[in-house]
Design a protein around this motif. Structure first.
Motif, short mmCIF file in Angstrom:
data_model
loop_
_atom_site.label_atom_id
_atom_site.label_comp_id
_atom_site.label_asym_id
_atom_site.label_seq_id
_atom_site.Cartn_x
_atom_site.Cartn_y
_atom_site.Cartn_z
N ALA A 173 7.82 -1.14 3.76
CA ALA A 173 7.49 -0.15 2.73
C ALA A 173 7.02 1.16 3.35
CB ALA A 173 6.43 -0.71 1.79
N LYS A 174 6.23 1.05 4.39
CA LYS A 174 5.74 2.24 5.07
C LYS A 174 6.90 3.04 5.67
CE LYS A 174 2.99 5.19 7.01
NZ LYS A 174 2.32 6.24 6.21
N ALA A 175 7.89 2.30 6.17
CA ALA A 175 9.02 2.96 6.82
C ALA A 175 9.99 3.59 5.82
CB ALA A 175 9.77 1.95 7.69
N GLU A 176 10.14 2.98 4.64
CA GLU A 176 11.17 3.41 3.70
C GLU A 176 10.65 4.15 2.48
OE1 GLU A 176 13.94 0.30 2.71
OE2 GLU A 176 13.83 -0.58 4.73
N LEU A 177 9.37 4.00 2.18
CA LEU A 177 8.81 4.64 1.00
C LEU A 177 7.77 5.68 1.41
CD1 LEU A 177 8.15 1.42 -1.14
CD2 LEU A 177 10.15 2.92 -1.26
N ASP A 178 7.58 6.65 0.57
CA ASP A 178 6.60 7.70 0.86
C ASP A 178 5.22 7.23 0.39
OD1 ASP A 178 5.57 10.13 1.66
OD2 ASP A 178 5.98 11.10 -0.27
N VAL A 179 4.65 6.29 1.15
CA VAL A 179 3.36 5.70 0.78
C VAL A 179 2.46 5.56 2.01
CG1 VAL A 179 4.24 4.39 -1.19
CG2 VAL A 179 4.27 3.35 1.09
N ASP A 180 1.18 5.49 1.75
CA ASP A 180 0.22 5.09 2.76
C ASP A 180 -0.21 3.67 2.44
OD1 ASP A 180 0.19 7.48 4.18
OD2 ASP A 180 -1.34 8.36 2.88
N ILE A 181 -0.22 2.81 3.45
CA ILE A 181 -0.53 1.40 3.25
C ILE A 181 -1.88 1.05 3.86
CG2 ILE A 181 0.17 -0.98 3.70
CD1 ILE A 181 2.08 0.38 1.85
N LEU A 182 -2.72 0.38 3.06
CA LEU A 182 -3.98 -0.14 3.56
C LEU A 182 -3.88 -1.67 3.51
CD1 LEU A 182 -4.56 2.58 1.73
CD2 LEU A 182 -6.93 2.07 2.29
N ARG A 185 -1.38 5.81 -2.26
CA ARG A 185 -2.09 4.95 -1.31
C ARG A 185 -2.18 3.55 -1.91
NH1 ARG A 185 -7.43 8.27 -1.56
NH2 ARG A 185 -6.76 8.05 -3.74
N ILE A 186 -1.53 2.59 -1.25
CA ILE A 186 -1.43 1.24 -1.79
C ILE A 186 -2.24 0.27 -0.94
CG2 ILE A 186 0.13 -0.55 -2.62
CD1 ILE A 186 0.66 2.22 -3.85
N ALA A 187 -3.21 -0.38 -1.57
CA ALA A 187 -3.98 -1.42 -0.90
C ALA A 187 -3.24 -2.75 -1.07
CB ALA A 187 -5.38 -1.52 -1.50
N VAL A 188 -2.89 -3.37 0.03
CA VAL A 188 -2.11 -4.61 0.00
C VAL A 188 -3.00 -5.77 0.47
CG1 VAL A 188 -0.08 -5.82 0.89
CG2 VAL A 188 0.03 -3.35 0.45
N ASP A 189 -3.15 -6.74 -0.40
CA ASP A 189 -3.92 -7.95 -0.07
C ASP A 189 -3.11 -8.78 0.93
OD1 ASP A 189 -5.31 -10.32 0.04
OD2 ASP A 189 -5.07 -10.83 -2.07
N ALA A 190 -3.41 -8.61 2.20
CA ALA A 190 -2.61 -9.23 3.25
C ALA A 190 -2.82 -10.74 3.35
CB ALA A 190 -2.92 -8.59 4.61
N MET A 191 -3.89 -11.25 2.74
CA MET A 191 -4.22 -12.67 2.89
C MET A 191 -3.79 -13.50 1.69
SD MET A 191 -5.42 -11.94 5.75
CE MET A 191 -5.78 -13.62 6.28
N GLY A 192 -3.26 -12.87 0.64
CA GLY A 192 -2.90 -13.59 -0.57
C GLY A 192 -1.44 -14.01 -0.58
N GLY A 193 -1.18 -15.28 -0.95
CA GLY A 193 0.20 -15.74 -1.06
C GLY A 193 0.51 -16.90 -0.14
N ASP A 194 1.59 -17.61 -0.46
CA ASP A 194 1.98 -18.79 0.32
C ASP A 194 2.37 -18.45 1.75
OD1 ASP A 194 1.62 -20.09 -2.08
OD2 ASP A 194 3.75 -20.21 -2.56
N HIS A 195 2.88 -17.25 1.96
CA HIS A 195 3.39 -16.88 3.29
C HIS A 195 2.57 -15.77 3.94
CE1 HIS A 195 6.88 -19.35 2.38
NE2 HIS A 195 7.01 -18.71 1.24
#
Length: 344
Positions: free
Chosen positions: A29-38, A7-17
């Motif tokens: 990543a959700k489509a190609e990797l066996d992960v849950d995305i938050l 289960r990967i928490a992704v900081d959606a607001m961080g970064g230039d883009h």
């Protein structure tokens, strides 16, 4: 033991883009990797940044308020913005609702948030960002740390980086006999500033660090070393210079190879070779660096990250979870850093 989905928490607001490129990388990543995305951030901005909202259906959005801006002092901003996306992301790991964090935001804030919320491993004074670089040797990489977490370092910090790098290289990257070097301006033990001279002696005397000597700048990508230790100021300059060199090589190839009929024909013939070249030199293929030394898995990606780099940062986080990186480093660091306690 049955493996569980990371289960990967992704900081959606961080970064230039952010959030558009961050969300795009997470969707892939959700489509190609066996992960849950938050996805952690402003729900309205996340949805607005996604052309097809159906792509978000398999991703969980965790609300957060604001982000830490690049011009802000990390600690004061983290305390003032308690619901900022990086704080919420780290809390998810602390509360065991996520296994790892990925952020392309303010690297100092990410490190500070990790320290405040997750704490550090026993025996570690300062965490370090470890980045894997390609070398001129095929299928051989070099781990460089620190690449940005600590601008100023005491000798003992660099010694600890070397221990963590040794453990990571040996038990995660699978290098049986890693060679550790200290980034310096010359090969001789007397070269460099006072810190470099002291660290050279510390690593020479350390029984658990396979130290082979100083690494000059030209040696970093030569394949002679498996781990190169430096402070975060020099490491970050090195990281960004290496990224720029990779981008320059790719740009030159794009401009020069297609010229004329022979060039176009050659480009078609060399298509697979060029793809492999891109994979070796493009920093987006590596995703980011693992923050070593904190009691949790955190990947700090490049501030300029776009979707491919975000995807690879999530892949790196997944590999760290799947390979039990944290447990391995904790166990192995305890063994090598405190031999007396183990009766060795």
């Amino acid at each position: 033991m049955v493996a569980t989905r990371a289960r990967i928490a992704v900081d959606a607001m961080g970064g230039d883009h952010a959030p558009a490129e961050i969300v795009a990388g997470a969707i892939r990543a959700k489509a190609e990797l066996d992960v849950d995305i938050l996805l952690v951030g402003d729900p309205d901005q996340i949805r607005a940044a996604t052309p097809n909202e159906e792509n978000l259906s398999d991703l969980k959005i965790v609300p957060a308020e604001g982000t830490i801006e690049m011009h802000e002092e990390p600690l004061s901003a983290l305390r003032r913005k308690r619901k900022a996306s990086i704080n919420v992301s780290m809390d998810l790991v602390k509360q065991q609702e996520a296994d790892a964090v990925v952020s392309a935001g303010h690297s100092g804030a990410a490190m500070a948030a990790a320290l405040l919320r997750l704490g550090r491993l026993k025996g570690i004074d300062r965490p370090a960002i470890g980045a894997v670089f390609p070398t001129v040797l095929a299928d051989k990489s070099v781990l460089i740390l620190d690449v940005g977490a600590n601008v100023d370092c005491r000798p003992k910090f660099l010694e600890q980086f070397a221990v963590m790098g040794t453990v990571y290289s040996k038990h995660v990257l699978g290098i049986e006999h890693p060679k550790v070097g200290l980034l310096n301006i010359g090969e001789e033990a007397s070269k460099g500033n006072d810190v470099a001279v002291q660290v050279h002696q510390l690593l020479t005397d350390h029984p658990a660090v396979p130290f082979v000597g100083n690494a000059e700048g030209r040696d970093v990508l030569s394949g002679q070393f498996d781990v190169v230790v430096c402070d975060g100021f020099v490491g970050n300059v090195l990281l960004k210079f290496a990224e720029a060199v990779g981008e320059s090589v790719l740009q030159i190839l794009r401009e020069e190879l297609p010229r004329g009929l022979r060039g176009k024909a050659g480009t078609l013939i060399l298509k697979d070779n060029l793809k492999r070249i891109k994979q070796r030199v493009d920093h987006a293929e590596h995703g980011g660096g693992l923050l070593l030394g904190v009691a949790g898995i955190a990947v700090i990606s490049h501030g300029s990250s776009q979707a491919p780099s975000v995807f690879n940062a999530i892949r790196l986080a997944k590999e760290a979870v799947d390979n039990q990186v944290l447990d391995r480093i904790q166990a192995q660091y305890h063994k090598v850093a405190m031999p007396a306690a183990d009766g060795e």
